[in-house]
Design a protein around this motif. Structure first.
Motif, PDB file in Angstrom:
ATOM      1  N   ARG A   1       9.021  -2.943   0.290  1.00  0.00           N
ATOM      2  CA  ARG A   1       8.327  -4.238   0.150  1.00  0.00           C
ATOM      3  C   ARG A   1       6.853  -4.148   0.548  1.00  0.00           C
ATOM      4  NH1 ARG A   1      10.290  -8.014   5.276  1.00  0.00           N
ATOM      5  NH2 ARG A   1       9.688  -6.529   6.880  1.00  0.00           N
ATOM      6  N   THR A   2       6.508  -3.131   1.349  1.00  0.00           N
ATOM      7  CA  THR A   2       5.111  -3.063   1.804  1.00  0.00           C
ATOM      8  C   THR A   2       4.158  -2.602   0.697  1.00  0.00           C
ATOM      9  OG1 THR A   2       5.190  -0.785   2.622  1.00  0.00           O
ATOM     10  CG2 THR A   2       5.899  -2.487   4.154  1.00  0.00           C
ATOM     11  N   THR A   3       4.676  -1.899  -0.327  1.00  0.00           N
ATOM     12  CA  THR A   3       3.801  -1.475  -1.433  1.00  0.00           C
ATOM     13  C   THR A   3       4.116  -2.209  -2.745  1.00  0.00           C
ATOM     14  OG1 THR A   3       5.297   0.372  -1.870  1.00  0.00           O
ATOM     15  CG2 THR A   3       3.343   0.846  -0.527  1.00  0.00           C
TER      16      THR A   3
ATOM     17  N   SER B   1       3.001   1.106 -11.025  1.00  0.00           N
ATOM     18  CA  SER B   1       4.425   0.731 -11.054  1.00  0.00           C
ATOM     19  C   SER B   1       5.307   1.971 -11.233  1.00  0.00           C
ATOM     20  CB  SER B   1       4.689  -0.275 -12.172  1.00  0.00           C
ATOM     21  OG  SER B   1       4.390   0.307 -13.428  1.00  0.00           O
ATOM     22  N   THR B   2       4.745   3.038 -11.813  1.00  0.00           N
ATOM     23  CA  THR B   2       5.562   4.243 -12.054  1.00  0.00           C
ATOM     24  C   THR B   2       5.756   5.085 -10.795  1.00  0.00           C
ATOM     25  OG1 THR B   2       3.609   5.524 -12.698  1.00  0.00           O
ATOM     26  CG2 THR B   2       4.813   4.406 -14.470  1.00  0.00           C
ATOM     27  N   ILE B   3       4.970   4.819  -9.741  1.00  0.00           N
ATOM     28  CA  ILE B   3       5.123   5.628  -8.510  1.00  0.00           C
ATOM     29  C   ILE B   3       5.522   4.785  -7.297  1.00  0.00           C
ATOM     30  CG2 ILE B   3       3.654   7.563  -9.211  1.00  0.00           C
ATOM     31  CD1 ILE B   3       1.372   6.322  -7.518  1.00  0.00           C
ATOM     32  N   LEU B   4       5.754   3.475  -7.523  1.00  0.00           N
ATOM     33  CA  LEU B   4       6.156   2.621  -6.392  1.00  0.00           C
ATOM     34  C   LEU B   4       7.648   2.759  -6.121  1.00  0.00           C
ATOM     35  CD1 LEU B   4       4.232  -0.697  -7.171  1.00  0.00           C
ATOM     36  CD2 LEU B   4       3.629   1.052  -5.477  1.00  0.00           C
ATOM     37  N   ASP B   5       8.013   2.748  -4.832  1.00  0.00           N
ATOM     38  CA  ASP B   5       9.414   2.727  -4.446  1.00  0.00           C
ATOM     39  C   ASP B   5       9.883   1.277  -4.592  1.00  0.00           C
ATOM     40  OD1 ASP B   5      11.822   2.613  -3.142  1.00  0.00           O
ATOM     41  OD2 ASP B   5      11.130   3.611  -1.302  1.00  0.00           O
TER      42      ASP B   5
ATOM     43  N   PHE C   1       4.874   6.557  -3.824  1.00  0.00           N
ATOM     44  CA  PHE C   1       3.618   6.264  -3.138  1.00  0.00           C
ATOM     45  C   PHE C   1       3.911   5.649  -1.755  1.00  0.00           C
ATOM     46  CE2 PHE C   1       0.467   3.023  -2.099  1.00  0.00           C
ATOM     47  CZ  PHE C   1      -0.725   3.709  -2.249  1.00  0.00           C
ATOM     48  N   ARG C   2       3.198   6.104  -0.732  1.00  0.00           N
ATOM     49  CA  ARG C   2       3.339   5.513   0.617  1.00  0.00           C
ATOM     50  C   ARG C   2       1.951   5.169   1.156  1.00  0.00           C
ATOM     51  NH1 ARG C   2       8.589   4.465   0.265  1.00  0.00           N
ATOM     52  NH2 ARG C   2       9.744   6.322  -0.301  1.00  0.00           N
TER      53      ARG C   2
ATOM     54  N   LEU D   1     -12.259   9.603 -17.016  1.00  0.00           N
ATOM     55  CA  LEU D   1     -11.154   8.689 -16.710  1.00  0.00           C
ATOM     56  C   LEU D   1     -10.772   8.810 -15.241  1.00  0.00           C
ATOM     57  CD1 LEU D   1      -8.705   6.834 -17.505  1.00  0.00           C
ATOM     58  CD2 LEU D   1      -7.442   8.941 -17.941  1.00  0.00           C
ATOM     59  N   ALA D   2     -10.877   7.708 -14.515  1.00  0.00           N
ATOM     60  CA  ALA D   2     -10.407   7.675 -13.134  1.00  0.00           C
ATOM     61  C   ALA D   2      -8.961   7.202 -13.146  1.00  0.00           C
ATOM     62  CB  ALA D   2     -11.261   6.708 -12.317  1.00  0.00           C
ATOM     63  N   THR D   3      -8.085   8.016 -12.564  1.00  0.00           N
ATOM     64  CA  THR D   3      -6.674   7.619 -12.470  1.00  0.00           C
ATOM     65  C   THR D   3      -5.951   8.423 -11.400  1.00  0.00           C
ATOM     66  OG1 THR D   3      -4.631   7.217 -13.710  1.00  0.00           O
ATOM     67  CG2 THR D   3      -5.825   9.248 -14.249  1.00  0.00           C
ATOM     68  N   THR D   4      -4.921   7.808 -10.830  1.00  0.00           N
ATOM     69  CA  THR D   4      -4.024   8.492  -9.893  1.00  0.00           C
ATOM     70  C   THR D   4      -2.655   8.641 -10.525  1.00  0.00           C
ATOM     71  OG1 THR D   4      -5.219   7.506  -8.086  1.00  0.00           O
ATOM     72  CG2 THR D   4      -3.059   8.312  -7.532  1.00  0.00           C
TER      73      THR D   4
END
Ligand code: ACO
Length: 315
Positions: free
Chosen positions: A149-151, A141-145, A197-198, A76-79
């Motif tokens: 707006r950039t991510t 979606s669980t790690i986005l701020d 995430f950045r 399984l590939a995942t971050t």
């Protein structure tokens, strides 16, 4: 012996988020997002829906597509694993009813699916297993701020999977070449330094075009293919302008580049199998097509692979 694609499946969650919906809460616009990225909408996992849930959904479809109810390996590939520890692949295997199979996660961000494919193909070629599930699944979606707006406008959630079996180089579905690379000096360009995430978009764009192009050239030479013989380029769905630049630099006509990011956004490790499944369902990817896969992601990592498309019905 080599690894042969025997089935493919993909899922996205049901929660649709359009650019207009994002523009209601962020200083952005549909016009900016479409013109800078090509993305029009994405799907987001509802609370309670984890990466393993999406991975299981895609894996079930891939196994149905391959006509199998058992495999000997799960990669399984995942971050965005369900938890930092333990790995998510054993949970996925267990949810699929696979007993005692080796199962592990691969962490190479948006290149994860190609890394996972490489790992499973090696196990098959060496005869350690007769079949394998290779899954790319992410819930970015669980790690986005939500305020960034950039991510926030770029990523979506989803999962895609293929079933591989042992087979011969000249069979439809055979994986014929791989090239992988990394440069840890670029680790800070795509990172989760704290909660969120950045990404430093501009240099990532530049490195992505360069590395995807170089990696593709290497794998084409290794497979004895030329850019002219490639029927479909399935690149990581990060930005339509990256896909255009890579196809142009390789000399592959732009209409041979598969694009589904307009509908699903950047789904990270799920991006390539989701794009292949969508293209196969749309009749844009057909048996016998010579397919070039390439991706760039956090790490930095990059890679490319070649395969001949099999006669399968995508799930
Ligand atoms: N809406 C409106 N304006 C925005 C938005 C937005 N959502 N985001 C940024 N802007 C603004 C910026 O603030 C900037 O304003 P300024 O000029 O006043 O400073 C302007 O738009 C231009 O910003 P850039 O970052 O230069 O925009 P760019 O054209 O580079 O596009 C993007 C940004 C889409 C992120 C692009 O750089 C990109 O696609 N990068 C590559 C991403 C990628 O390939 N990722 C793959 C790996 S991802 C992974 O591994 C998880």
């Amino acid at each position: 012996m080599t690894a042969v694609v025997a089935g493919i499946g993909a899922v996205v969650p049901d929660r649709l988020v359009t650019n207009e919906m994002l523009a209601q809460r962020l200083d952005t616009s549909d016009e900016w997002i479409v013109s800078r990225t090509g993305i029009r909408q994405r799907y987001v996992a509802p609370p309670g829906c984890s990466t393993s849930d999406l991975a299981v959904g895609a894996a079930e479809r891939a196994m149905q597509s391959a006509g199998v109810d058992d495999v000997g390996l799960v990669v399984l590939a995942t971050t965005t694993p369900d938890r930092p520890c333990p790995g998510t692949a054993p949970v996925v295997a267990s949810k699929l009813g696979l007993v005692d199979v080796p199962a592990y996660d691969v962490s190479a961000v948006c290149t994860g699916f190609i890394y996972a494919l490489f790992s499973a193909a090696g196990a098959l070629a060496l005869g350690h297993t007769e079949s394998a599930l290779v899954i790319g699944a992410d819930t970015f979606s669980t790690i986005l701020d939500p305020a960034d707006r950039t991510t926030s406008v770029i990523f979506g959630d989803g999962a895609g999977a293929v079933v591989l079996r042992r087979g011969h180089e000249d069979e439809p579905g055979a994986l014929s070449g791989f090239h992988l690379g990394s440069d840890g000096a670029l680790a800070d360009l795509i990172t989760v330094p704290d909660k969120y995430f950045r990404m430093d978009g501009k240099p990532v764009f530049m490195h992505a075009v360069r590395r995807m192009t170089e990696s593709s050239r290497t794998v084409l030479a290794q497979s004895g293919w030329t850019a002219q013989t490639v029927d479909r380029l399935v690149g990581h769905q990060a930005n339509v302008r990256i896909l255009q630049a890579v196809s142009e630099q390789l000399g592959i006509p732009e209409d041979r580049a598969v694009v589904n990011l307009d509908r699903v956004g950047n789904t990270a490790a799920a991006s390539i199998p989701l794009a292949m499944a969508d293209a196969a369902k749309d009749g844009d990817l057909v048996a016998g097509h010579k397919v070039l896969l390439t991706a760039f992601g956090g790490g930095a990592t990059w890679g490319a692979a070649t395969l001949t498309w099999p006669d399968v019905i995508a799930g």
